[in-house]
Design a protein around this motif. Structure first.
Motif, PDB file in Angstrom:
ATOM      1  N   THR A  64       0.548  -8.342  10.626  1.00 43.06           N
ATOM      2  CA  THR A  64       1.721  -7.827   9.930  1.00 43.06           C
ATOM      3  C   THR A  64       2.830  -8.865   9.984  1.00 43.06           C
ATOM      4  O   THR A  64       2.875  -9.707  10.887  1.00 43.06           O
ATOM      5  CB  THR A  64       2.238  -6.517  10.573  1.00 43.06           C
ATOM      6  N   VAL A  96       4.857  -5.085   7.457  1.00 44.90           N
ATOM      7  CA  VAL A  96       4.022  -4.996   6.264  1.00 44.90           C
ATOM      8  C   VAL A  96       2.668  -5.645   6.548  1.00 44.90           C
ATOM      9  O   VAL A  96       2.607  -6.824   6.913  1.00 44.90           O
ATOM     10  CB  VAL A  96       4.695  -5.689   5.060  1.00 44.90           C
ATOM     11  N   MET A 139      -4.241  -5.751   3.688  1.00 46.03           N
ATOM     12  CA  MET A 139      -4.354  -4.403   3.131  1.00 46.03           C
ATOM     13  C   MET A 139      -5.793  -4.032   2.821  1.00 46.03           C
ATOM     14  O   MET A 139      -6.166  -2.868   2.876  1.00 46.03           O
ATOM     15  CB  MET A 139      -3.502  -4.279   1.871  1.00 46.03           C
ATOM     16  N   ARG A 167       3.154   4.131   6.670  1.00 46.92           N
ATOM     17  CA  ARG A 167       3.347   4.322   5.225  1.00 46.92           C
ATOM     18  C   ARG A 167       2.212   3.677   4.443  1.00 46.92           C
ATOM     19  O   ARG A 167       1.698   4.250   3.481  1.00 46.92           O
ATOM     20  CB  ARG A 167       4.687   3.743   4.789  1.00 46.92           C
ATOM     21  N   TYR A 168       1.813   2.467   4.847  1.00 46.53           N
ATOM     22  CA  TYR A 168       0.719   1.781   4.152  1.00 46.53           C
ATOM     23  C   TYR A 168      -0.608   2.499   4.381  1.00 46.53           C
ATOM     24  O   TYR A 168      -1.460   2.553   3.491  1.00 46.53           O
ATOM     25  CB  TYR A 168       0.631   0.316   4.568  1.00 46.53           C
ATOM     26  N   ARG A 194      -0.623   5.435   2.026  1.00 48.27           N
ATOM     27  CA  ARG A 194      -0.844   4.970   0.656  1.00 48.27           C
ATOM     28  C   ARG A 194      -2.340   4.828   0.355  1.00 48.27           C
ATOM     29  O   ARG A 194      -2.787   5.101  -0.743  1.00 48.27           O
ATOM     30  CB  ARG A 194      -0.143   3.632   0.436  1.00 48.27           C
ATOM     31  N   GLU A 195      -3.124   4.420   1.355  1.00 53.32           N
ATOM     32  CA  GLU A 195      -4.566   4.251   1.184  1.00 53.32           C
ATOM     33  C   GLU A 195      -5.352   5.522   1.520  1.00 53.32           C
ATOM     34  O   GLU A 195      -6.564   5.542   1.414  1.00 53.32           O
ATOM     35  CB  GLU A 195      -5.079   3.099   2.058  1.00 53.32           C
TER      36      GLU A 195
END
Length: 170
Positions: free
Chosen positions: A15, A20, A24, A68-69, A72-73
């Protein structure tokens, strides 16, 4: 027995300072493998000291961004940050040994393949050391050399590509 084996994932992602994920495709693969269920832990290893002023707040902010990521997935699970002065391999191995409860602990560790292994020998040596430690701990390892075109939740399947599988049996 092998037919009863279910993957309990610990996924290692890199990250940036804001939390972030730089890998991903690993989170997308974890979501597809587990369909959002079971034990899923996403781990990021950060260099530093937790006793440094503001380090805890930065770690928790990084954790929130990672969650959050994951959402999202479509991956349910835990986001974890390891802040340490130790080598990468030591931090990963300590996390493998301390994550979970009894038999519900990670048995499959997913790691990103080093894109710059030819120019950064120390990182390549750390990766090899990590994989050796994971085999000693009798964990399955997925070394993922992904791309930005890896299919995401709700996306189209890839038309072409390659999967290399190496199965090591005692």
């Amino acid at each position: 027995h092998a037919k009863n084996w279910r993957p309990q994932l610990l996924t290692i992602v890199e990250t940036d300072d804001a939390g972030v994920p730089q890998n991903m495709e690993l989170i997308a693969l974890a979501a597809q493998l587990k369909k959002g269920r079971g034990l899923n832990v996403i781990l990021s290893v950060k260099r530093g000291s937790i006793v440094k002023p503001g380090a805890y707040e930065a770690m928790m902010g990084c954790r929130r961004v990672m969650k959050r990521y994951m959402a999202r997935e479509g991956l349910e699970g835990y986001a974890s940050i390891s802040v340490t002065h130790q080598e990468f391999s030591d931090a990963v191995l300590a996390s493998v040994m301390s994550t979970g409860i009894g038999p519900v602990s990670p048995n499959l560790i997913m790691l990103p393949f080093l894109r710059d292994y030819k120019t950064r020998v120390n990182r390549a040596e750390e990766l090899v050391k990590t994989i050796k430690g994971l085999t000693i701990l009798k964990r399955a390892v997925v070394l993922f050399k992904g791309s930005s075109t890896y299919p995401r939740k709700g996306g189209k399947s890839l038309e072409e590509g390659q999967i290399d599988i190496y199965w090591v049996v005692e």
